[in-house]
Every structure is written in C-alpha cells, then in structure tokens.
Design a protein around this motif. Structure first.
Motif, short mmCIF file in Angstrom:
data_model
loop_
_atom_site.label_atom_id
_atom_site.label_comp_id
_atom_site.label_asym_id
_atom_site.label_seq_id
_atom_site.Cartn_x
_atom_site.Cartn_y
_atom_site.Cartn_z
N TYR A 94 -8.83 10.48 -11.86
CA TYR A 94 -8.68 9.87 -10.54
C TYR A 94 -7.41 9.02 -10.53
O TYR A 94 -7.14 8.28 -11.47
N ILE A 95 -6.62 9.14 -9.45
CA ILE A 95 -5.39 8.37 -9.30
C ILE A 95 -5.46 7.59 -7.99
O ILE A 95 -5.74 8.16 -6.94
N LYS A 96 -5.21 6.30 -8.09
CA LYS A 96 -5.19 5.43 -6.91
C LYS A 96 -3.74 5.02 -6.66
O LYS A 96 -3.03 4.58 -7.57
N ARG A 97 -3.30 5.19 -5.41
CA ARG A 97 -1.94 4.82 -5.00
C ARG A 97 -2.03 3.53 -4.21
O ARG A 97 -2.71 3.47 -3.18
N ILE A 98 -1.36 2.48 -4.67
CA ILE A 98 -1.42 1.17 -4.03
C ILE A 98 0.00 0.75 -3.64
O ILE A 98 0.88 0.67 -4.50
N VAL A 99 0.21 0.48 -2.36
CA VAL A 99 1.50 0.03 -1.84
C VAL A 99 1.49 -1.49 -1.78
O VAL A 99 0.61 -2.09 -1.15
N VAL A 100 2.46 -2.12 -2.42
CA VAL A 100 2.61 -3.57 -2.39
C VAL A 100 3.92 -3.88 -1.69
O VAL A 100 4.99 -3.57 -2.20
N GLY A 101 3.83 -4.46 -0.51
CA GLY A 101 5.02 -4.79 0.26
C GLY A 101 4.98 -4.11 1.62
O GLY A 101 3.96 -3.58 2.04
N ASN A 102 6.11 -4.14 2.29
CA ASN A 102 6.22 -3.59 3.64
C ASN A 102 6.92 -2.24 3.60
O ASN A 102 8.10 -2.16 3.32
N ASP A 103 6.17 -1.20 3.90
CA ASP A 103 6.73 0.15 3.89
C ASP A 103 6.88 0.74 5.28
O ASP A 103 7.43 1.81 5.44
N ASN A 104 6.43 0.02 6.31
CA ASN A 104 6.48 0.53 7.68
C ASN A 104 7.04 -0.56 8.59
O ASN A 104 6.41 -1.60 8.78
N PRO A 105 8.22 -0.33 9.19
CA PRO A 105 8.80 -1.37 10.04
C PRO A 105 8.01 -1.59 11.34
O PRO A 105 8.16 -2.61 11.99
N GLN A 106 7.15 -0.65 11.71
CA GLN A 106 6.36 -0.79 12.92
C GLN A 106 5.17 -1.73 12.73
O GLN A 106 4.67 -2.30 13.70
N SER A 107 4.70 -1.88 11.50
CA SER A 107 3.59 -2.80 11.23
C SER A 107 3.90 -3.59 9.96
O SER A 107 3.63 -3.16 8.85
N ILE A 108 4.50 -4.76 10.17
CA ILE A 108 4.87 -5.64 9.06
C ILE A 108 3.61 -6.29 8.51
O ILE A 108 2.80 -6.82 9.25
N LYS A 109 3.43 -6.24 7.20
CA LYS A 109 2.25 -6.83 6.56
C LYS A 109 2.46 -8.33 6.37
O LYS A 109 3.57 -8.79 6.10
N THR A 110 1.36 -9.06 6.45
CA THR A 110 1.41 -10.50 6.22
C THR A 110 1.45 -10.77 4.72
O THR A 110 1.18 -9.89 3.91
N GLU A 111 1.77 -12.01 4.38
CA GLU A 111 1.80 -12.40 2.97
C GLU A 111 0.42 -12.25 2.33
O GLU A 111 0.30 -11.85 1.18
N ALA A 112 -0.63 -12.52 3.10
CA ALA A 112 -2.00 -12.38 2.57
C ALA A 112 -2.32 -10.92 2.25
O ALA A 112 -2.97 -10.64 1.25
N GLU A 113 -1.87 -9.99 3.09
CA GLU A 113 -2.11 -8.57 2.84
C GLU A 113 -1.36 -8.09 1.60
O GLU A 113 -1.88 -7.29 0.81
N VAL A 114 -0.15 -8.59 1.40
CA VAL A 114 0.64 -8.22 0.22
C VAL A 114 -0.04 -8.77 -1.04
O VAL A 114 -0.16 -8.07 -2.05
N GLU A 115 -0.52 -10.01 -0.99
CA GLU A 115 -1.21 -10.59 -2.14
C GLU A 115 -2.53 -9.89 -2.42
O GLU A 115 -2.93 -9.75 -3.57
N GLU A 116 -3.21 -9.43 -1.37
CA GLU A 116 -4.45 -8.67 -1.54
C GLU A 116 -4.18 -7.36 -2.27
O GLU A 116 -4.95 -6.96 -3.16
N ALA A 117 -3.09 -6.68 -1.92
CA ALA A 117 -2.72 -5.43 -2.59
C ALA A 117 -2.38 -5.70 -4.06
O ALA A 117 -2.77 -4.93 -4.95
N MET A 118 -1.68 -6.80 -4.33
CA MET A 118 -1.34 -7.12 -5.72
C MET A 118 -2.57 -7.50 -6.51
O MET A 118 -2.69 -7.15 -7.70
N ALA A 119 -3.53 -8.17 -5.87
CA ALA A 119 -4.80 -8.49 -6.55
C ALA A 119 -5.56 -7.21 -6.91
O ALA A 119 -6.18 -7.13 -7.97
#
Length: 88
Positions: free
Chosen positions: A13-38
């Motif tokens: 099984y492979i899980k792909r996790i994006v950390v940061g902003n990859d879509n200029p149409q929906s900028i992620k908040t700092e909390a969402e980025v930290e959640e992905a890193m967690a």
C-alpha cells in the motif's frame, strides 16, 4: 536498532501526502499544512511503520490579480506492508 530490513517487494500500500500549496485556486491554511505534516510523521513512526519511497518537490509562480504568488509543496510517497487502520 532493529535488524529487520526494508524490502521494496514487501510494499502493498502506498499513501501519497501533499504538504504545502499545490493548487493556486484553493490556498491551504497553516493548520492544514501542519495537519498534513503530522500525518507524514504518524505514518513514519506509527504501526505499521511506513517508509518514504519518494519525495517530489515543486514550486509555481502565479499571478493572482495584481499580486505575484509563489506556491511550494512537497509530496511524500510512503509505502506500507499493509494499509494502516488510521488511514481508512
């Protein structure tokens, strides 16, 4: 330290996790980025233990209105011998 070695043939099984902003149409908040890193940290330290198979790093330069914005992100591909319960 464990004498058990990691073998690529054991990955099921492979899980792909994006950390940061990859879509200029929906900028992620700092909390969402930290959640992905967690989640990345949990995958690497939890049970079953995951292994980083690949990292992709990218950035983009975008014009939004009158502003020029740089978006950066990293993608972690983490492999597991079996799918962890916390990813369901």
């Amino acid at each position: 330290m464990s004498t058990e070695r990691f073998h690529l043939t054991d990955i099921r099984y492979i899980k792909r996790i994006v950390v940061g902003n990859d879509n200029p149409q929906s900028i992620k908040t700092e909390a969402e980025v930290e959640e992905a890193m967690a989640l990345v940290n949990r995958c690497l330290s939890g049970s079953p233990r995951g292994y980083i198979l690949n990292t992709e790093k990218s950035f983009g330069l975008y014009n939004i209105g009158e502003h020029q914005v740089v978006l950066q992100y990293a993608v972690y591909n983490i492999g597991f011998a079996r799918k962890p319960m916390y990813l369901e």
